[in-house]
Design an enzyme around this catalytic site. Structure first.
Site, PDB file in Angstrom:
ATOM      1  N   TYR A  54       0.836  -1.201   0.000  1.00 20.50           N
ATOM      2  CA  TYR A  54       0.000   0.000   0.000  1.00 20.50           C
ATOM      3  C   TYR A  54       0.878   1.260   0.000  1.00 20.50           C
ATOM      4  O   TYR A  54       1.780   1.407   0.827  1.00 20.50           O
ATOM      5  CB  TYR A  54      -0.943   0.031   1.210  1.00 20.50           C
ATOM      6  CG  TYR A  54      -2.026  -1.038   1.216  1.00 20.50           C
ATOM      7  CD1 TYR A  54      -2.301  -1.813   0.093  1.00 20.50           C
ATOM      8  CD2 TYR A  54      -2.787  -1.275   2.353  1.00 20.50           C
ATOM      9  CE1 TYR A  54      -3.288  -2.790   0.103  1.00 20.50           C
ATOM     10  CE2 TYR A  54      -3.786  -2.249   2.379  1.00 20.50           C
ATOM     11  CZ  TYR A  54      -4.028  -3.003   1.246  1.00 20.50           C
ATOM     12  OH  TYR A  54      -5.006  -3.968   1.267  1.00 20.50           O
ATOM     13  N   ARG A 228     -13.217   9.183  -3.430  1.00 18.59           N
ATOM     14  CA  ARG A 228     -12.241   8.248  -3.997  1.00 18.59           C
ATOM     15  C   ARG A 228     -12.298   8.234  -5.520  1.00 18.59           C
ATOM     16  O   ARG A 228     -11.272   8.090  -6.187  1.00 18.59           O
ATOM     17  CB  ARG A 228     -12.453   6.834  -3.434  1.00 18.59           C
ATOM     18  CG  ARG A 228     -11.409   5.861  -3.957  1.00 18.59           C
ATOM     19  CD  ARG A 228     -11.485   4.501  -3.328  1.00 18.59           C
ATOM     20  NE  ARG A 228     -11.155   4.515  -1.910  1.00 18.59           N
ATOM     21  CZ  ARG A 228     -11.114   3.423  -1.144  1.00 18.59           C
ATOM     22  NH1 ARG A 228     -11.343   2.238  -1.671  1.00 18.59           N
ATOM     23  NH2 ARG A 228     -10.819   3.511   0.140  1.00 18.59           N
TER      24      ARG A 228
HETATM   25  N1  LIG Z   1      -6.949  -7.920   0.344  1.00 21.70           N
HETATM   26  C1  LIG Z   1      -7.157  -7.094  -0.656  1.00 21.70           C
HETATM   27  O1  LIG Z   1      -6.841  -7.395  -1.815  1.00 21.70           O
HETATM   28  C2  LIG Z   1      -7.777  -5.764  -0.364  1.00 21.70           C
HETATM   29  C3  LIG Z   1      -8.214  -4.933  -1.416  1.00 21.70           C
HETATM   30  C4  LIG Z   1      -8.804  -3.713  -1.081  1.00 21.70           C
HETATM   31  C5  LIG Z   1      -8.945  -3.345   0.257  1.00 21.70           C
HETATM   32  N2  LIG Z   1      -8.484  -4.175   1.255  1.00 21.70           N
HETATM   33  C6  LIG Z   1      -8.585  -3.812   2.694  1.00 21.70           C
HETATM   34  O2  LIG Z   1      -9.888  -3.355   2.992  1.00 21.70           O
HETATM   35  C7  LIG Z   1      -9.812  -2.042   3.530  1.00 21.70           C
HETATM   36  C8  LIG Z   1     -11.049  -1.292   3.232  1.00 21.70           C
HETATM   37  O3  LIG Z   1     -11.221  -1.133   1.816  1.00 21.70           O
HETATM   38  P1  LIG Z   1     -11.975   0.144   1.278  1.00 21.70           P
HETATM   39  O4  LIG Z   1     -11.270   1.363   1.712  1.00 21.70           O
HETATM   40  O5  LIG Z   1     -12.225  -0.041  -0.175  1.00 21.70           O
HETATM   41  O6  LIG Z   1     -13.362   0.006   2.110  1.00 21.70           O
HETATM   42  P2  LIG Z   1     -14.729   0.712   2.131  1.00 21.70           P
HETATM   43  O7  LIG Z   1     -15.036   0.884   3.580  1.00 21.70           O
HETATM   44  O8  LIG Z   1     -15.703  -0.023   1.278  1.00 21.70           O
HETATM   45  O9  LIG Z   1     -14.524   2.170   1.441  1.00 21.70           O
HETATM   46  C9  LIG Z   1     -13.885   3.196   2.156  1.00 21.70           C
HETATM   47  C10 LIG Z   1     -14.019   4.539   1.461  1.00 21.70           C
HETATM   48  O10 LIG Z   1     -15.390   4.911   1.322  1.00 21.70           O
HETATM   49  C11 LIG Z   1     -15.573   6.296   1.655  1.00 21.70           C
HETATM   50  N3  LIG Z   1     -16.406   6.327   2.870  1.00 21.70           N
HETATM   51  C12 LIG Z   1     -16.250   5.580   4.003  1.00 21.70           C
HETATM   52  N4  LIG Z   1     -17.218   5.836   4.898  1.00 21.70           N
HETATM   53  C13 LIG Z   1     -18.004   6.778   4.359  1.00 21.70           C
HETATM   54  C14 LIG Z   1     -19.162   7.442   4.825  1.00 21.70           C
HETATM   55  N5  LIG Z   1     -19.687   7.162   6.017  1.00 21.70           N
HETATM   56  N6  LIG Z   1     -19.744   8.364   4.009  1.00 21.70           N
HETATM   57  C15 LIG Z   1     -19.212   8.640   2.789  1.00 21.70           C
HETATM   58  N7  LIG Z   1     -18.104   8.033   2.287  1.00 21.70           N
HETATM   59  C16 LIG Z   1     -17.508   7.111   3.060  1.00 21.70           C
HETATM   60  C17 LIG Z   1     -14.169   6.849   1.888  1.00 21.70           C
HETATM   61  O11 LIG Z   1     -13.617   7.310   0.661  1.00 21.70           O
HETATM   62  P3  LIG Z   1     -13.750   8.838   0.128  1.00 21.70           P
HETATM   63  O12 LIG Z   1     -13.962   9.742   1.305  1.00 21.70           O
HETATM   64  O13 LIG Z   1     -12.449   9.065  -0.574  1.00 21.70           O
HETATM   65  O14 LIG Z   1     -14.879   8.826  -0.846  1.00 21.70           O
HETATM   66  C18 LIG Z   1     -13.393   5.629   2.323  1.00 21.70           C
HETATM   67  O15 LIG Z   1     -12.003   5.741   2.139  1.00 21.70           O
HETATM   68  C19 LIG Z   1      -8.513  -1.488   2.947  1.00 21.70           C
HETATM   69  O16 LIG Z   1      -8.001  -0.392   3.660  1.00 21.70           O
HETATM   70  C20 LIG Z   1      -7.619  -2.692   3.059  1.00 21.70           C
HETATM   71  O17 LIG Z   1      -7.170  -2.846   4.387  1.00 21.70           O
HETATM   72  C21 LIG Z   1      -7.917  -5.367   0.952  1.00 21.70           C
END
Ligand SMILES: NC(=O)c1ccc[n+]([C@@H]2O[C@H](COP(=O)([O-])OP(=O)(O)OC[C@H]3O[C@@H](n4cnc5c(N)ncnc54)[C@H](OP(=O)(O)O)[C@@H]3O)[C@@H](O)[C@H]2O)c1
Length: 332
Positions: A54, A228
């Site tokens: 990351y 994002r």
């Molecule tokens: N193993 C893998 O291959 C893999 C792949 C991807 C992720 N992951 C893991 O999963 C974690 C989470 O993934 P993700 O960040 O995609 O998860 P997510 O929780 O689905 O999306 C998070 C994003 O959504 C927006 N957000 C979150 N809460 C919000 C709210 N209440 N209101 C409005 N917008 C909101 C924010 O982005 P904005 O503010 O920028 O819009 C935030 O960065 C990663 O950090 C990582 O640890 C693993």
């Protein structure tokens, strides 16, 4: 915050965990990253997920600094290995050399003597599975890693690993980290049934589909500023979900959330936690208020009628094909 066992292991994890993909070291400044980690800790999150790859290894450094001073025994720190961390042919994959070098780098950057869970970030088709599993087992014996897991492996790949571990007496995998949300359910047909039988949990990523399930992306309109979808590193990953059919149906989830007194993000996180094979939903955040909103999904129960309403709204846009779980044929 409620806690769940990780697989059949004795380890407890917070059912909502905090991850720093795209955000730390990249989309958000260090101060905002620290505030999000502080909010997560204040809300009872104890489980933190990152990866060597990351932000080109910077995310682990930011997390290490943000968690400095927190009692180590009160945290579960997860990281991963597989994707490239350098330009060389050995700076990637699941060989003994790369795993050994990568874990040392992760421990240094995270400023810790051990990680609680070490995960193979994809399946490596160019390394014998025995080599990977033996190296993982050695790290467990050395106390550098407490538990081992995988990410985005198919049921067949997980089954192969368990067979080798049992034959060789290696530590067994306790978890898989797949993408899982109302919109992306590809693990349900094969990975979850095998995991239930074999004692692995899912630690699921993108439970709110990277922000799409908050309802803030509106059909036919440009994405909100600073989201994002507008970020150079994040925009690529989210773009495939930003089509008008998906976005229109997501808007129709709003009345369901409203009736329950939940935000749409809370409904989405609560939805993944209804699956008993899910040990934790990993949330990402660019702002501390997002963490404080989303954690309220912990402990929420959704009844069968609500789950059916969600299915009726989303209908054909839900992805269920298990063949969508793929690792690169060749190392990237
Ligand atoms: N193993 C893998 O291959 C893999 C792949 C991807 C992720 N992951 C893991 O999963 C974690 C989470 O993934 P993700 O960040 O995609 O998860 P997510 O929780 O689905 O999306 C998070 C994003 O959504 C927006 N957000 C979150 N809460 C919000 C709210 N209440 N209101 C409005 N917008 C909101 C924010 O982005 P904005 O503010 O920028 O819009 C935030 O960065 C990663 O950090 C990582 O640890 C693993």
């Amino acid at each position: 915050m409620e806690f769940r066992h990780l697989g059949r292991s004795g380890l407890m994890v917070s059912e909502i965990s905090y991850g720093n993909w795209i955000t730390h070291g990249s989309q958000v400044e260090e101060d905002a990253a620290r505030e999000c980690v502080r909010a997560a800790l204040d809300e009872g999150i104890t489980t933190f997920d990152t990866a060597d790859v990351y932000a080109g290894t910077k995310a682990e450094e930011v997390l290490g600094r943000a968690l400095k001073g927190v009692r180590r025994e009160s945290l579960e720190i997860f990281t991963k290995v597989y994707w490239p961390t350098g330009a060389g042919p050995n700076d990637r994959g699941l060989s003994r050399k790369h795993i050994t070098e990568s874990v040392h780098g992760s421990l240094r950057r995270l400023q810790t003597d051990y990680v609680d869970l070490y995960q193979a970030h994809r399946f490596d088709n160019e390394t014998p599975l025995e080599e990977t599993l033996k190296t993982f087992d050695d790290l467990v014996r050395q106390g550098k890693v407490l538990y081992v897991g995988v990410s985005e492996w198919t049921a067949d790949q997980i089954a192969q690993a368990l067979k080798i571990a049992d034959e060789m007496g290696f530590d067994r995998l306790v978890s898989n980290q797949p993408q899982y949300s109302m919109l992306w359910r590809v693990i349900e047909a094969e990975v979850v049934p095998l995991s239930e039988k074999e004692g692995l949990s899912q630690i699921v990523w993108s439970p709110i589909a990277q922000g799409v399930l908050t309802g803030k992306y509106l059909p036919g309109q440009p994405p909100p500023a600073g989201s994002r979808a507008t970020d150079p590193s994040g925009g690529n990953f989210i773009s495939r979900m930003l089509n008008d059919d998906v976005l229109t149906r997501v808007q129709d989830l709003k009345p369901i959330a409203d009736d329950l007194g939940l935000s749409m993000a809370q409904l989405a996180v609560a939805w993944v936690l209804q699956n008993p094979n899910v040990a934790s939903a990993i949330i990402g955040a660019t702002k501390p208020e997002q963490v404080r909103d989303n954690v309220k999904a912990s402990g929420v129960k959704l009844d069968a009628e609500v789950l059916k309403k969600v299915d009726d709204v989303l209908g054909p846009v839900v992805e269920r094909d298990p063949a969508k779980t793929v690792s690169p044929e060749k190392r990237p």
